[in-house]
Design a protein around this motif. Structure first.
Motif, short mmCIF file in Angstrom:
data_model
loop_
_atom_site.label_atom_id
_atom_site.label_comp_id
_atom_site.label_asym_id
_atom_site.label_seq_id
_atom_site.Cartn_x
_atom_site.Cartn_y
_atom_site.Cartn_z
N VAL A 266 32.45 35.45 41.18
CA VAL A 266 32.40 36.83 40.68
C VAL A 266 33.21 37.75 41.60
O VAL A 266 33.93 38.64 41.12
CB VAL A 266 30.94 37.31 40.58
CG1 VAL A 266 30.88 38.81 40.28
CG2 VAL A 266 30.19 36.53 39.51
N ARG A 269 36.78 38.33 40.93
CA ARG A 269 37.13 39.00 39.68
C ARG A 269 36.63 40.43 39.58
O ARG A 269 37.12 41.20 38.78
CB ARG A 269 36.57 38.18 38.50
CG ARG A 269 37.36 36.89 38.29
CD ARG A 269 36.56 35.79 37.62
NE ARG A 269 37.43 34.64 37.35
CZ ARG A 269 37.80 33.76 38.25
NH1 ARG A 269 37.39 33.88 39.50
NH2 ARG A 269 38.61 32.77 37.94
N TRP A 270 35.66 40.78 40.39
CA TRP A 270 35.11 42.14 40.39
C TRP A 270 35.45 42.85 41.69
O TRP A 270 35.96 42.24 42.63
CB TRP A 270 33.59 42.09 40.22
CG TRP A 270 33.15 41.76 38.82
CD1 TRP A 270 33.94 41.32 37.79
CD2 TRP A 270 31.82 41.81 38.31
NE1 TRP A 270 33.17 41.08 36.68
CE2 TRP A 270 31.87 41.38 36.96
CE3 TRP A 270 30.59 42.16 38.86
CZ2 TRP A 270 30.75 41.31 36.16
CZ3 TRP A 270 29.45 42.10 38.06
CH2 TRP A 270 29.53 41.69 36.73
N ASP A 271 35.15 44.14 41.71
CA ASP A 271 35.36 44.94 42.91
C ASP A 271 34.41 44.46 44.02
O ASP A 271 33.19 44.60 43.91
CB ASP A 271 35.10 46.41 42.59
CG ASP A 271 35.54 47.34 43.71
OD1 ASP A 271 35.51 46.90 44.88
OD2 ASP A 271 35.88 48.49 43.40
N THR A 388 40.57 47.84 43.81
CA THR A 388 39.83 47.18 42.74
C THR A 388 39.39 45.79 43.12
O THR A 388 38.25 45.41 42.95
CB THR A 388 40.70 47.11 41.46
OG1 THR A 388 41.08 48.43 41.11
CG2 THR A 388 39.91 46.50 40.32
N PRO A 395 43.28 41.67 39.17
CA PRO A 395 42.18 40.75 39.01
C PRO A 395 42.61 39.48 38.31
O PRO A 395 43.49 39.50 37.44
CB PRO A 395 41.18 41.54 38.16
CG PRO A 395 41.54 43.00 38.38
CD PRO A 395 43.01 42.99 38.59
#
Length: 397
Positions: A266, A269-271, A388, A395
């Motif tokens: 995760v 792919r996420w901040d 980000t 991403p």
């Protein structure tokens, strides 16, 4: 760049074997020291000695590994661990235990943070969270399984066999690295970057690095309080049995370990900043709940939540550490600083909490721990640049 699986799994197995061996013995040390006539303060010294030397030597070895290579430090550290594990068998005084733990702190500073830096060097861009999360399962797996295995070995064969088992596991890790681990220069082939050999005070002036350091220090200080005083509270206030206390303490490490890989996925792919802050806030709230827990179930659930908080934030922190280490080509220095924050937290947290507990109550020490966690989280959130994905790239799909 693709992940070098040979290097990764060699380091993974070596760290797992070593951590399993350490976890096999460390929970038994209070009992062993007590049989030697140690009082509570001396037992505290046995544990604090490890964190003391580790705190001082982790940044040194991390920095040196950037300029002199990582394999020598890892292999020497593992060999020293083997010798000190055998030394336990011949110890018959509390001071012997303290000296051995001081030596193990030095050896530990040569192994885990340097191994993490080595993995960081071979981590593909965009896969920092997943790779470091998967690697950290070696650490959490050993810490989870070690205490259970250690109790079984001691009950069946005695304490000396437990020490020799730790030596055997560390020796396995030593030979794995000696035979299968290539020298770092043969992997990266990079020239020395501008960050290599830079003073730590200069590295900490970077706002991103300082934010990571502050968060790790605040979080680990709270974890140190949990390890040192949650069993005491569970025993004296709630009257829990030894097996119940063991389950309460273990669930934190187990859940954090299980979440390392999925949350690393995760984090890629996420901040990452949001994940770290979310984990910090959840942990702080959980620390405030501990004094209100009135049963085994309540304590078990609270420590499980703390494990979830660590599982959410820790892979993102390590991924950000890899990214920062790659920027200045000083991976060992960054991992050394993070490990130093961990050791310092494990040293300072319990010491401060012990002083407060003598003068106040369990509620106060958990409140102070929550404030420590909140402070580290706020510093991270304010000083961390809000990118980000924190890597300068888009991403991953």
């Amino acid at each position: 760049m693709k992940l070098n699986l040979r290097i990764f799994f060699t380091l993974f197995l070596a760290v797992f074997a070593t951590t399993l061996g350490v976890g096999l013995v460390v929970p038994l040390l209070p009992i062993y020291a007590h049989t030697m006539g140690a009082n509570a303060f001396q037992i505290g010294l046995v544990f604090g000695a490890f964190s003391l030397t580790r705190t001082f030597f982790v940044p040194l070895f991390g920095r040196l590994s950037d300029t002199r290579g990582k394999k020598p430090f890892i292999t020497i550290g593992l060999l020293v661990y083997v010798l000190l594990s055998v030394a336990y068998v011949f110890s018959d005084r509390v001071v012997d235990l303290i000296l051995i733990r001081l030596g193990q702190g030095v050896a530990s500073a040569m192994i885990l943070p340097v191994a993490q830096a080595y993995v960081g060097e071979i981590t593909p861009q965009g896969r920092e969270g997943l790779t470091m999360g998967l690697f950290n399962m070696a650490l959490f797996g050993g810490l989870s399984g070690g205490p259970i295995l250690g109790g079984m070995v001691k009950d069946a064969f005695g304490m000396d066999t437990s020490f020799l088992s730790m030596a055997s596991l560390c020796l396995t890790g030593f030979f794995l690295c000696l035979i299968l681990l290539p020298a770092e220069a043969g992997v990266s082939g990079r020239s020395a970057g501008p960050g290599r050999g830079a003073p730590y005070i200069h590295t900490l002036k970077d706002s991103n690095v300082f934010g990571l350091f502050a968060f790790r220090l605040g979080f680990t200080s709270a974890i140190g309080v949990i390890w040192a005083f949650l069993p005491l509270m569970a025993s004296t206030r709630l009257g829990l049995s030894g097996s119940q206390i063991g389950l309460v303490v273990m669930i934190n490490v187990l859940i954090s370990g299980l979440l390392q890989t999925p949350m690393g996925f995760v984090a890629d792919r996420w901040d990452k900043r949001i994940l770290v802050v979310s984990g910090g806030l959840l942990a702080a709230g959980t620390m405030l709940y501990f004094p209100w827990a009135s049963s085994f179930i309540h304590l078990f659930a609270a420590n499980a939540l703390l494990g979830i908080a660590g599982g959410i934030s820790f892979p993102a922190v390590m991924a950000l550490g890899v990214i920062e280490g790659r920027k200045g080509d000083h991976m060992g220095s960054i991992m050394g600083l993070l490990a130093m924050a961990h050791s310092l937290g494990m040293l300072v947290g319990p010491l401060v909490a012990g002083l407060l507990l003598d003068a106040s109550s369990f509620s106060v020490i958990f409140l102070v721990s929550a404030l420590s966690l909140m402070g580290g989280t706020v510093i991270f959130g304010l000083r961390r640049k809000g990118e980000t994905v924190e890597s300068g790239r888009s991403p991953l799909p």
